[in-house]
Design a protein around this motif. Structure first.
Motif, PDB file in Angstrom:
ATOM      1  N   PRO A   1       1.204  -0.975  -0.393  1.00  0.00           N
ATOM      2  CA  PRO A   1      -0.336  -0.339   0.048  1.00  0.00           C
ATOM      3  C   PRO A   1       0.961   1.298   0.038  1.00  0.00           C
ATOM      4  O   PRO A   1       0.254   2.169  -0.309  1.00  0.00           O
ATOM      5  CB  PRO A   1      -0.414  -0.546   0.840  1.00  0.00           C
ATOM      6  N   GLY A   2       2.009   0.788   0.654  1.00  0.00           N
ATOM      7  CA  GLY A   2       2.727   2.023   0.434  1.00  0.00           C
ATOM      8  C   GLY A   2       2.936   3.190  -0.954  1.00  0.00           C
ATOM      9  O   GLY A   2       3.414   4.081  -1.288  1.00  0.00           O
ATOM     10  N   TYR A   3       4.371   1.775  -1.625  1.00  0.00           N
ATOM     11  CA  TYR A   3       4.368   2.154  -2.626  1.00  0.00           C
ATOM     12  C   TYR A   3       3.716   2.251  -3.425  1.00  0.00           C
ATOM     13  O   TYR A   3       3.606   3.048  -4.637  1.00  0.00           O
ATOM     14  CB  TYR A   3       5.207   1.138  -2.996  1.00  0.00           C
ATOM     15  N   GLN A   4       1.895   1.791  -3.529  1.00  0.00           N
ATOM     16  CA  GLN A   4       1.212   1.992  -4.008  1.00  0.00           C
ATOM     17  C   GLN A   4       0.736   3.524  -4.131  1.00  0.00           C
ATOM     18  O   GLN A   4       0.050   4.544  -5.137  1.00  0.00           O
ATOM     19  CB  GLN A   4      -0.299   1.750  -3.966  1.00  0.00           C
ATOM     20  N   ARG A   5       0.586   4.386  -2.867  1.00  0.00           N
ATOM     21  CA  ARG A   5       0.381   5.396  -2.341  1.00  0.00           C
ATOM     22  C   ARG A   5       1.774   6.300  -3.328  1.00  0.00           C
ATOM     23  O   ARG A   5       0.926   7.369  -3.439  1.00  0.00           O
ATOM     24  CB  ARG A   5      -0.043   5.513  -0.654  1.00  0.00           C
ATOM     25  N   GLU A   6       2.403   5.943  -3.063  1.00  0.00           N
ATOM     26  CA  GLU A   6       3.215   6.837  -3.824  1.00  0.00           C
ATOM     27  C   GLU A   6       2.941   6.695  -4.930  1.00  0.00           C
ATOM     28  O   GLU A   6       3.194   7.952  -5.571  1.00  0.00           O
ATOM     29  CB  GLU A   6       5.283   5.947  -3.207  1.00  0.00           C
ATOM     30  N   SER A   7       3.711   5.862  -5.961  1.00  0.00           N
ATOM     31  CA  SER A   7       2.978   6.603  -7.087  1.00  0.00           C
ATOM     32  C   SER A   7       1.951   6.844  -7.618  1.00  0.00           C
ATOM     33  O   SER A   7       1.547   7.225  -8.417  1.00  0.00           O
ATOM     34  CB  SER A   7       2.899   4.696  -7.946  1.00  0.00           C
TER      35      SER A   7
ATOM     36  N   LYS B   1       8.167   9.546   2.784  1.00  0.00           N
ATOM     37  CA  LYS B   1       8.081   9.866   3.904  1.00  0.00           C
ATOM     38  C   LYS B   1       7.914   8.370   4.340  1.00  0.00           C
ATOM     39  O   LYS B   1       8.751   7.643   5.119  1.00  0.00           O
ATOM     40  CB  LYS B   1       7.633  10.731   4.180  1.00  0.00           C
ATOM     41  N   TYR B   2       6.794   8.215   4.470  1.00  0.00           N
ATOM     42  CA  TYR B   2       6.748   7.178   5.073  1.00  0.00           C
ATOM     43  C   TYR B   2       7.307   5.622   4.775  1.00  0.00           C
ATOM     44  O   TYR B   2       7.494   4.331   5.029  1.00  0.00           O
ATOM     45  CB  TYR B   2       4.835   6.804   4.256  1.00  0.00           C
ATOM     46  N   THR B   3       7.393   5.578   3.510  1.00  0.00           N
ATOM     47  CA  THR B   3       8.364   4.320   2.209  1.00  0.00           C
ATOM     48  C   THR B   3       9.842   4.207   3.248  1.00  0.00           C
ATOM     49  O   THR B   3      10.437   3.754   3.958  1.00  0.00           O
ATOM     50  CB  THR B   3       8.053   4.390   1.101  1.00  0.00           C
ATOM     51  N   LEU B   4      10.220   5.692   3.587  1.00  0.00           N
ATOM     52  CA  LEU B   4      11.569   5.338   3.254  1.00  0.00           C
ATOM     53  C   LEU B   4      11.736   5.083   4.888  1.00  0.00           C
ATOM     54  O   LEU B   4      13.050   4.663   5.742  1.00  0.00           O
ATOM     55  CB  LEU B   4      11.906   7.168   3.377  1.00  0.00           C
ATOM     56  N   GLY B   5      10.744   5.993   5.986  1.00  0.00           N
ATOM     57  CA  GLY B   5      10.110   4.737   7.274  1.00  0.00           C
ATOM     58  C   GLY B   5      10.480   3.491   7.352  1.00  0.00           C
ATOM     59  O   GLY B   5      11.508   3.109   8.198  1.00  0.00           O
ATOM     60  N   LEU B   6       9.816   3.331   5.882  1.00  0.00           N
ATOM     61  CA  LEU B   6       9.417   1.004   5.788  1.00  0.00           C
ATOM     62  C   LEU B   6      10.383   1.115   6.521  1.00  0.00           C
ATOM     63  O   LEU B   6      11.234  -0.016   6.583  1.00  0.00           O
ATOM     64  CB  LEU B   6       8.663   1.055   5.232  1.00  0.00           C
TER      65      LEU B   6
END
Ligand code: ADP
Length: 577
Positions: A190-196, A241-246
Motif C-alpha cells: 500500500p505504501g508504494y502504491q500510494r507513492e506512485s 517519507k512513509y516508505t522511507l520510514g519503512l
C-alpha cells in the motif's frame, strides 16, 4: 465498467504456465547456478582445511596445493557464473517477450464494444504502466530469485552436512528477520502504491496546468493551480517519507540479523571447538558460510518486495484475458453475397436502444446511401452491417449466416468498414499492405496500389515497396495514408463495403483525387455509404433516411424526391444553399 482484474490464484496459474513452457532453459539455469554455487562453497571449505592443517602441523607443499585448488575453484566459479548469468538473462527476456506477445494478441482481439465501454484509458494504462512494472520483475527478478534460492539452499545444506551442531547457530537471526520482513511487506505494497498514485497526481496536475496554460492565465487561476501543485507535492512527500520510514526499519533490522548469524556461529563454534567437539577449521568454514548466505538473502528480500508489486500488475494484465469474446465462430457457409438485416437493434448502454428494429436488404452490387441527422444512428447501423459489433437484438446475415458467426478473417473477406481513421503502421509499405493479405506477392501489392492510383508515388519512394513508413519512417500525407488503406481493401477483396464518410475530412483537392481511387475500389462491390453530403446520395441506387434509430424512407433518389417526404425537403434545402 472497468476491465476485469484476475484473482491471485488465476494470476499465479498463468505465471506458472508461462514458466512451464520454458522448463528446459529453467533446468539449465538451475544446473549452471548450482555448479557455480558448489564451486563457491569450496573457498571457505578449503580455508577450514587450511586452518586445521596449520593447527595440526603441515608442510608448505600442502598449503600451496590447497591454495592452488582454491584458485582453480574461483576460476571455475567465475566461468560458470558467466554462462549461468547469460542463460538467466536470455531466459528472462524470452519469458517477457512471450508475455508481451500474448498480451498484444489478447488486446488486439478484444471485442471493441468492451474496450469502448471500459474506456481506452484503462487498457492503455495496462499496456504501458503495468507492462513496464512487470518487465523489471520478469526480466531481472525471476532469474535473480532462482539464483538466490539455489545459493541459499546449497550453503545451508553444506553447513549442515559439515556439522549440524555448529550450523544451527547460523539461524539465530532468522526469527527476527522473518518478523521484520513480514512487518515490512504488509506495509510496503500500500505504501508504494500510494507513492506512485501521488506521483501520478503530481504529473497530472502539472500537465493539465501546462496544457491549459492559456485558460489558467485567462481566468487568473495561477495561484490556485500553484496551491494544487503544492498540495500534491506535499502528499508525494508524505508518501515518500512513509516508505522511507519503512526502509529505515527494514534495513537495520536485516543488517543486524546478518551480523547475528556469523557472531553466533563464532561464539558457539568456538565454545565447541575449545571443548574438542569440532575442529577450528569446521568453525571457520561455517562462519564464512554464514557470511556468504547474506548476499542471496538480501537479494531474495529485495525481489520478494518487487515481485509483490509486479503481481498486482500481472493480475491486471491477466485480467484482460478474462474479457469474454462477443462472438463465437460457427461453421455456417454463406450461400451468397446478400446482406440482410432483420429487426436490428443495438444499445450501447443497456435499456437505451440506439437502433429500433431495422430491416434492410442489400442487393449485391447496389449502392445505398444512408442519410439523416447527426446522432440518428447511421454510424451505428454501419458498424452493425460490417459486423463490428454484435447486435443486441435481431440479426445481420450474409447469405443467411450471421456476420458474428463468421471467423474474423473470413468476415473481412465479405464485408469491411472504411472510416476516416487510417493508421500507418511502423514497417515497410509492403508490410502495411500485407496486413490485409499475408501471402500477397509484390505483383499483387503493385496491382492493388495501381488500382487506387498510388503506384506512382510508392515507386518513387527511396526503396519503393520496401520503404519504411509510419512514425520515424518516410512521412506520408493523409491522402497517401488513406490510399494505403484503400489498397488494403483491394487486397482483402470484400464483396461489400461500408463507408463511414471515408473522404470527408480531407482537403477538397486531395479528396477529388482520392475519390477516383475510391471509386476504383468500389467498382463491382455492394456499397453502403454513410453520407453527410447529399451529392453522394444522389449518385446512389437507393437512399435510406435514418432518423432516431429507424429507417423512415428508403428508395431511389428520384422517387424519394417525388414523394415529397423528409428526404425531398433535405434535398431541396441543399439545392438552394
Ligand atoms: P450518426 O452516425 O447518425 O451521427 P451514431 O450512430 O454515431 O449516429 O450515434 C447514434 C446514437 O448512439 C447517438 O445518440 C450517440 O450518442 C450514441 N452513441 C454512439 N456511439 C456511442 C458509444 N460508443 N457509446 C455510447 N453511445 C454511443
Amino acid at each position: 465498467m472497468k476491465l476485469p482484474i484476475a484473482d491471485p490464484a488465476t494470476a499465479r496459474r498463468y505465471a506458472g504456465g508461462l514458466l512451464r513452457t520454458h522448463r528446459a532453459p529453467l533446468v539449465l539455469i538451475a544446473a549452471l547456478h548450482t555448479l557455480a554455487a558448489v564451486a563457491g562453497l569450496a573457498g571457505p571449505w578449503l580455508l577450514g582445511r587450511l586452518v586445521d592443517a596449520v593447527v595440526d602441523g603441515t608442510t608448505a607443499g600442502y598449503v600451496d596445493r590447497l591454495i592452488a585448488l582454491g584458485a582453480v575453484c574461483v576460476l571455475a566459479q567465475t566461468v560458470l557464473i558467466r554462462f549461468a548469468q547469460r542463460a538467466s538473462m536470455v531466459f528472462g527476456e524470452r519469458v517477457f517477450a512471450d508475455l508481451r506477445e500474448e498480451f498484444i494478441e489478447t488486446v488486439t482481439s478484444l471485442p471493441l464494444s468492451t474496450v469502448e465501454r471500459a474506456g481506452t484509458g484503462d487498457l492503455v494504462a495496462r499496456t504501458t504502466n503495468d507492462v513496464n512494472r512487470l518487465q523489471h520483475a520478469v526480466r531481472f527478478g525471476v532469474p535473480r530469485v532462482i539464483v538466490a534460492v539455489v545459493q541459499i539452499t546449497l550453503v545451508v545444506v553444506a553447513a549442515l552436512l559439515l556439522s549440524p551442531l555448529v550450523a544451527v547457530a547460523m539461524f539465530v537471526g532468522v526469527p527476527t528477520m522473518l518478523l521484520a520482513v513480514r512487518w515490512y511487506l504488509k506495509r510496503a505494497t500500500p505504501g508504494y502504491q500510494r507513492e506512485s498514485a501521488a506521483y501520478a497526481t503530481v504529473n497530472g496536475t502539472i500537465t493539465e496546468s501546462v496544457e491549459g496554460a492559456r485558460t489558467v492565465d485567462a481566468l487568473r487561476l495561477g495561484p490556485r493551480r500553484l496551491a494544487r501543485v503544492r498540495a500534491d507535492l506535499h502528499e508525494a512527500f508524505l508518501a515518500e517519507k512513509y516508505t522511507l520510514g519503512l526502509r529505515c526499519v527494514l534495513f537495520p533490522a536485516i543488517d543486524l540479523t546478518f551480523v547475528l548469524g556469523p557472531v553466533a556461529v563464532l561464539l558457539w563454534g568456538g565454545y565447541l571447538a575449545a571443548n574438542g567437539h569440532v575442529t577450528y577449521g569446521v568453525v571457520t568454514t561455517i562462519v564464512m558460510y554464514a557470511y556468504q548466505v547474506t548476499g542471496p538473502v538480501w537479494e531474495l528480500i529485495f525481489w520478494v518486495d518487487e515481485i509483490q508489486v509486479a503481481a498486482v500488475s500481472l493480475a491486471r494484465i491477466v485480467g484482460v484475458r478474462l474479457v469474454e469474446t462477443d462472438r463465437e465462430a460457427g461453421d455456417g457457409e454463406p450461400r451468397d453475397e446478400r446482406i440482410e438485416a432483420r429487426s436490428l437493434r443495438y444499445a450501447y448502454r443497456e435499456g437505451h436502444d440506439v437502433l429500433h428494429g431495422i430491416d434492410l436488404d442489400l442487393a449485391p452490387g447496389e449502392r445505398l446511401a444512408v442519410v439523416g441527422p447527426s446522432g440518428a444512428g447511421k454510424s451505428t447501423l454501419g458498424r452493425m452491417l460490417a459486423g463490428v459489433h454484435p447486435p443486441t437484438g435481431g440479426t445481420v446475415t450474409v447469405g443467411d449466416v450471421p456476420l458474428v458467426e463468421l471467423p474474423l478473417e473470413e468476415l473481412r473477406g465479405h464485408v469491411a468498414l472504411v472510416t476516416q481513421e487510417h493508421h500507418v503502421f511502423v514497417g515497410s509499405v509492403a508490410d502495411n499492405l500485407r496486413l490485409a493479405d499475408e501471402d500477397a506477392d509484390e505483383d499483387h501489392l503493385r496491382r492493388a496500389l495501381e488500382a487506387v492510383d498510388a503506384w506512382d508515388w510508392v515507386a518513387a519512394l527511396p526503396e519503393g515497396l520496401a520503404t519504411e513508413v509510419g512514425s520515424g519512417g518516410a512521412p506520408l500525407t493523409p491522402a497517401q495514408a488513406q490510399q494505403i488503406a484503400l489498397a488494403r481493401l483491394v487486397l482483402l477483396d470484400p464483396h461489400t463495403l461500408v463507408l463511414d464518410e471515408a473522404t470527408s475530412l480531407l482537403d477538397p483537392r486531395a479528396a477529388r483525387h482520392l475519390e477516383r481511387s475510391l471509386s476504383a475500389v468500389l467498382e463491382g462491390r455492394t456499397v453502403v455509404a454513410i453520407a453527410h453530403r447529399l451529392h453522394t446520395a444522389h449518385d446512389a441506387d437507393r437512399v435510406a433516411v435514418v432518423d432516431a434509430g429507424r429507417i423512415t424512407e428508403i428508395g431511389p433518389h428520384d422517387e424519394l424526391v417525388a414523394a415529397g417526404g423528409d428526404y425531398a425537403a433535405l434535398w431541396h434545402s441543399w439545392q438552394h444553399e
